[in-house]
Enzyme design. Structure first.
Site, PDB file in Angstrom:
ATOM      1  N   LYS A  22      63.329   6.020  29.181  1.00  0.00           N
ATOM      2  CA  LYS A  22      63.010   5.889  27.743  1.00  0.00           C
ATOM      3  C   LYS A  22      64.171   6.427  26.910  1.00  0.00           C
ATOM      4  CE  LYS A  22      60.436   9.256  25.623  1.00  0.00           C
ATOM      5  NZ  LYS A  22      60.986   9.784  24.364  1.00  0.00           N
ATOM      6  N   ASN A  23      64.692   7.601  27.303  1.00  0.00           N
ATOM      7  CA  ASN A  23      65.695   8.264  26.462  1.00  0.00           C
ATOM      8  C   ASN A  23      67.102   7.705  26.630  1.00  0.00           C
ATOM      9  OD1 ASN A  23      63.596   9.692  25.466  1.00  0.00           O
ATOM     10  ND2 ASN A  23      64.055  11.605  26.547  1.00  0.00           N
ATOM     11  N   CYS A 117      57.903  17.165  14.113  1.00  0.00           N
ATOM     12  CA  CYS A 117      56.806  16.631  14.934  1.00  0.00           C
ATOM     13  C   CYS A 117      56.108  17.826  15.554  1.00  0.00           C
ATOM     14  CB  CYS A 117      57.362  15.686  16.001  1.00  0.00           C
ATOM     15  SG  CYS A 117      58.195  16.565  17.294  1.00  0.00           S
ATOM     16  N   ARG A 122      62.644  19.779  14.254  1.00  0.00           N
ATOM     17  CA  ARG A 122      63.563  18.682  14.606  1.00  0.00           C
ATOM     18  C   ARG A 122      64.601  18.436  13.499  1.00  0.00           C
ATOM     19  NH1 ARG A 122      60.785  15.989  18.750  1.00  0.00           N
ATOM     20  NH2 ARG A 122      62.818  15.283  19.488  1.00  0.00           N
ATOM     21  N   ASP A 306      61.661  18.718  28.950  1.00  0.00           N
ATOM     22  CA  ASP A 306      60.689  17.619  29.101  1.00  0.00           C
ATOM     23  C   ASP A 306      59.884  17.717  30.395  1.00  0.00           C
ATOM     24  OD1 ASP A 306      62.885  15.127  27.596  1.00  0.00           O
ATOM     25  OD2 ASP A 306      61.652  16.713  26.746  1.00  0.00           O
ATOM     26  N   ARG A 398      53.728   6.674  24.445  1.00  0.00           N
ATOM     27  CA  ARG A 398      55.089   6.631  23.894  1.00  0.00           C
ATOM     28  C   ARG A 398      56.126   6.752  25.003  1.00  0.00           C
ATOM     29  NH1 ARG A 398      56.528  11.098  20.215  1.00  0.00           N
ATOM     30  NH2 ARG A 398      58.478   9.971  20.427  1.00  0.00           N
TER      31      ARG A 398
HETATM   32  C1  EPZ Z   1      66.027  14.303  22.858  1.00  0.00           C
HETATM   33  O1  EPZ Z   1      65.468  14.686  21.619  1.00  0.00           O
HETATM   34  C2  EPZ Z   1      64.903  13.618  23.621  1.00  0.00           C
HETATM   35  N1  EPZ Z   1      64.437  12.449  22.882  1.00  0.00           N
HETATM   36  C3  EPZ Z   1      63.748  14.606  23.817  1.00  0.00           C
HETATM   37  O2  EPZ Z   1      62.793  13.949  24.615  1.00  0.00           O
HETATM   38  C4  EPZ Z   1      64.266  15.823  24.580  1.00  0.00           C
HETATM   39  O3  EPZ Z   1      63.227  16.764  24.697  1.00  0.00           O
HETATM   40  C5  EPZ Z   1      65.447  16.444  23.818  1.00  0.00           C
HETATM   41  O4  EPZ Z   1      66.466  15.438  23.616  1.00  0.00           O
HETATM   42  C6  EPZ Z   1      66.063  17.613  24.573  1.00  0.00           C
HETATM   43  O5  EPZ Z   1      66.490  17.203  25.822  1.00  0.00           O
HETATM   44  C7  EPZ Z   1      65.141  11.299  22.992  1.00  0.00           C
HETATM   45  O6  EPZ Z   1      66.166  11.235  23.660  1.00  0.00           O
HETATM   46  C8  EPZ Z   1      64.591  10.116  22.255  1.00  0.00           C
HETATM   47  P1  EPZ Z   1      67.965  17.597  20.528  1.00  0.00           P
HETATM   48  P2  EPZ Z   1      66.468  15.190  20.431  1.00  0.00           P
HETATM   49  O7  EPZ Z   1      68.652  17.057  19.330  1.00  0.00           O
HETATM   50  O8  EPZ Z   1      67.719  14.401  20.452  1.00  0.00           O
HETATM   51  C9  EPZ Z   1      68.054  21.370  17.730  1.00  0.00           C
HETATM   52  C10 EPZ Z   1      60.680  13.396  25.370  1.00  0.00           C
HETATM   53  O9  EPZ Z   1      59.745  14.102  25.763  1.00  0.00           O
HETATM   54  N2  EPZ Z   1      68.809  20.548  16.768  1.00  0.00           N
HETATM   55  O10 EPZ Z   1      68.771  17.893  21.749  1.00  0.00           O
HETATM   56  O11 EPZ Z   1      65.701  15.268  19.172  1.00  0.00           O
HETATM   57  C11 EPZ Z   1      66.565  21.043  17.650  1.00  0.00           C
HETATM   58  O12 EPZ Z   1      65.953  21.833  16.682  1.00  0.00           O
HETATM   59  C12 EPZ Z   1      61.452  13.774  24.124  1.00  0.00           C
HETATM   60  O13 EPZ Z   1      61.105  12.367  25.956  1.00  0.00           O
HETATM   61  C13 EPZ Z   1      69.379  21.141  15.667  1.00  0.00           C
HETATM   62  O14 EPZ Z   1      69.276  22.358  15.462  1.00  0.00           O
HETATM   63  O15 EPZ Z   1      66.759  16.666  20.948  1.00  0.00           O
HETATM   64  C14 EPZ Z   1      66.047  21.397  19.015  1.00  0.00           C
HETATM   65  O16 EPZ Z   1      65.670  22.753  19.001  1.00  0.00           O
HETATM   66  C15 EPZ Z   1      60.849  14.983  23.453  1.00  0.00           C
HETATM   67  N3  EPZ Z   1      70.058  20.376  14.762  1.00  0.00           N
HETATM   68  C16 EPZ Z   1      67.253  21.225  19.923  1.00  0.00           C
HETATM   69  O17 EPZ Z   1      68.393  21.036  19.072  1.00  0.00           O
HETATM   70  C17 EPZ Z   1      70.194  19.006  14.950  1.00  0.00           C
HETATM   71  O18 EPZ Z   1      70.849  18.348  14.109  1.00  0.00           O
HETATM   72  C18 EPZ Z   1      67.127  20.042  20.852  1.00  0.00           C
HETATM   73  O19 EPZ Z   1      67.149  18.895  20.049  1.00  0.00           O
HETATM   74  C19 EPZ Z   1      69.600  18.420  16.088  1.00  0.00           C
HETATM   75  C20 EPZ Z   1      68.916  19.204  16.994  1.00  0.00           C
END
Ligand code: EPZ
Length: 419
Positions: A22-23, A117, A122, A306, A398
């Site tokens: 998915k990701n 969410c 996020r 995850d 999802r």
């Molecule tokens: C991706 O989300 C995945 N989603 C998530 O999978 C996964 O849990 C996550 O990466 C971590 O591995 C998809 O790929 C569609 P992040 P993403 O940006 O990109 C902070 C699932 O279950 N952050 O790495 O949103 C944020 O607050 C889903 O399949 C900032 O501070 O994750 C968080 O604490 C859930 N500023 C941390 O980084 C930003 O601009 C991780 O977020 C962006 C993020």
């Protein structure tokens, strides 16, 4: 309201075929915006999130057709630059990834703020930091974020946190930019490598994806291609935990060992045995006794957030004390209350959960509180005494395709009802 019903107690046997990631598929669909030529994504999992993203692209006059019921053929040559409406972006946060490619292709993009969410606020500050360093003007107001740039110019971008989404958005914004971009402290998840591999197949010049520093030399255009994304390491990990929690032996087809290293090592520590059967096929032997383990979720190659909820379901029936620390998201323990309803003994202290293993769980009505928590409820239901009824299934749909069928194929007593 739809519910998944699990009658606990069955052992699992046989083999399960894992869907593609998915990701990976979500950012790859969005990256097709970077080329006006046909892109075919082979065996795309028809998840709720994929359907929502497709609807968004269709709304923007892209053409998307499903070929032989599993390949997605996308053409974005008629794509109109437009401001994306809020509910589709809110419904599926990953659609914010559209900003990078749209900014690259049209020099501007206006998207509603994706919002938070269940699992956290996020934020998107790192995405916007990257766009600004590439020369974009950013305006935020009235629930929208707007980015504008005549021509994006390569730059050096350091990410305070190795954000997956920010790495992907900046990567897609820089492939057609002038000059060279370097992303430091980039996310290293396999899905980042997969997106870069997809873009390089289209003619991009990306080096170092999958390690912490990615260098992108801007090119003038990208061609269309056919591409098969990687398997879903989180779905594969979910079924590994299923074998462990039911003390069963199963074969998983579509498990890339390197991508699953953190999950496999932690399950080994817990008493699970693994045998590689070659070509992304792994035999998982969860028949032995299990011992408690401590887990700290971290960005890849650390233990994946995850997989946290699924491991908590397993550890809730492992004799002894286990500690899980969630360092990636600030609110990813909502499944604790649902597991406690089933008889688990878990206490939360900030970002840490202390799990005292109990002899058994009892089935009851529970909710899927996020995508992976829903999977954890199924895992708990497999071993609980009696019937477990899981609601709020949209979370599960999802991220997992045909999850009941896959578990039924392994001998679980699981079905979906609409009541
Ligand atoms: C991706 O989300 C995945 N989603 C998530 O999978 C996964 O849990 C996550 O990466 C971590 O591995 C998809 O790929 C569609 P992040 P993403 O940006 O990109 C902070 C699932 O279950 N952050 O790495 O949103 C944020 O607050 C889903 O399949 C900032 O501070 O994750 C968080 O604490 C859930 N500023 C941390 O980084 C930003 O601009 C991780 O977020 C962006 C993020």
């Amino acid at each position: 309201m739809e519910k998944i019903i699990v009658e606990g107690g069955n052992k699992l046997k046989g083999e399960v075929n894992i869907s593609l990631a998915k990701n990976s598929v979500l950012p790859i669909i969005v990256a097709s915006i970077l080329s006006p030529n046909d892109v075919v994504i082979k065996n795309a999992p028809m998840l709720e999130d994929v359907i929502v993203l497709n609807d968004l692209l269709l709304e923007m006059d892209c053409s998307i057709e499903t070929i032989n019921n599993r390949d997605l053929k996308i053409n974005t040559s008629n794509l109109k630059e437009t401001s994306m409406n809020s509910d589709l972006i809110r419904k599926m946060r990953a659609s914010f990834l559209i900003m990078g490619p749209m900014l690259s292709r049209f020099g501007k993009c206006k998207i509603s703020m994706p919002g938070g969410c269940n699992i956290g606020s996020r934020p998107i500050d790192l995405h916007l930091k990257g766009f600004k360093l590439l020369g974009a003007d950013i305006e935020i107001g009235h629930g929208f974020v707007e980015a504008k740039a005549k021509k994006l110019k390569g730059n050096r971008i350091y990410l305070d946190f190795p954000s997956v989404g920010a790495t992907e958005n900046i990567l897609m914004a820089s492939v057609l930019a002038e000059g060279t971009t370097i992303i430091e402290n980039a996310a290293e998840e396999p899905e980042i490598w997969d997106l870069a591999n997809f873009l390089n197949s289209m003619g991009a010049k990306i080096h170092g994806a999958g390690v912490g520093k990615i260098t992108i030399e801007g090119v003038d255009s990208l061609k269309g291609i056919e591409y098969k994304p990687i398997y879903d390491r989180v779905e594969a990990g979910t079924f590994m935990v299923a074998a462990a929690i039911t003390k069963s032996k199963i074969t998983i087809n579509g498990a890339i060992e390197d991508h699953l290293r953190p999950t496999i090592e932690k399950l080994k520590e817990c008493g699970v045995k693994f045998e590689s059967l070659g070509e992304d096929t792994i035999l998982v032997d969860g028949t032995g006794e299990k011992s408690p383990v401590d887990i700290k979720t971290l960005p890849y190659p650390g233990f994946p957030t995850d997989m946290q909820a699924q491991m908590m379901a397993l550890l809730s029936i492992c004799k002894g004390s286990s500690i899980i620390t969630e360092t990636v998201f600030e609110n990813r323990f909502m499944h604790v209350a649902e597991l406690v309803r089933m008889g688990a003994n878990i206490k939360i202290d900030g970002r840490t959960a202390i799990i005292e293993g109990v002899d058994s769980l009892t089935g009851c009505d529970v909710k899927a509180t996020d995508l992976r928590a829903g999977a954890a409820m199924i895992l708990a239901g497999l071993v609980a005494h009696g019937r477990t009824e899981i609601s709020d299934l949209y979370h599960i749909d999802r991220g997992y395709v045909d999850i009941e069928e896959k578990f039924r194929g392994l001998g679980a007593n699981i079905y979906r009802v609409d009541k």
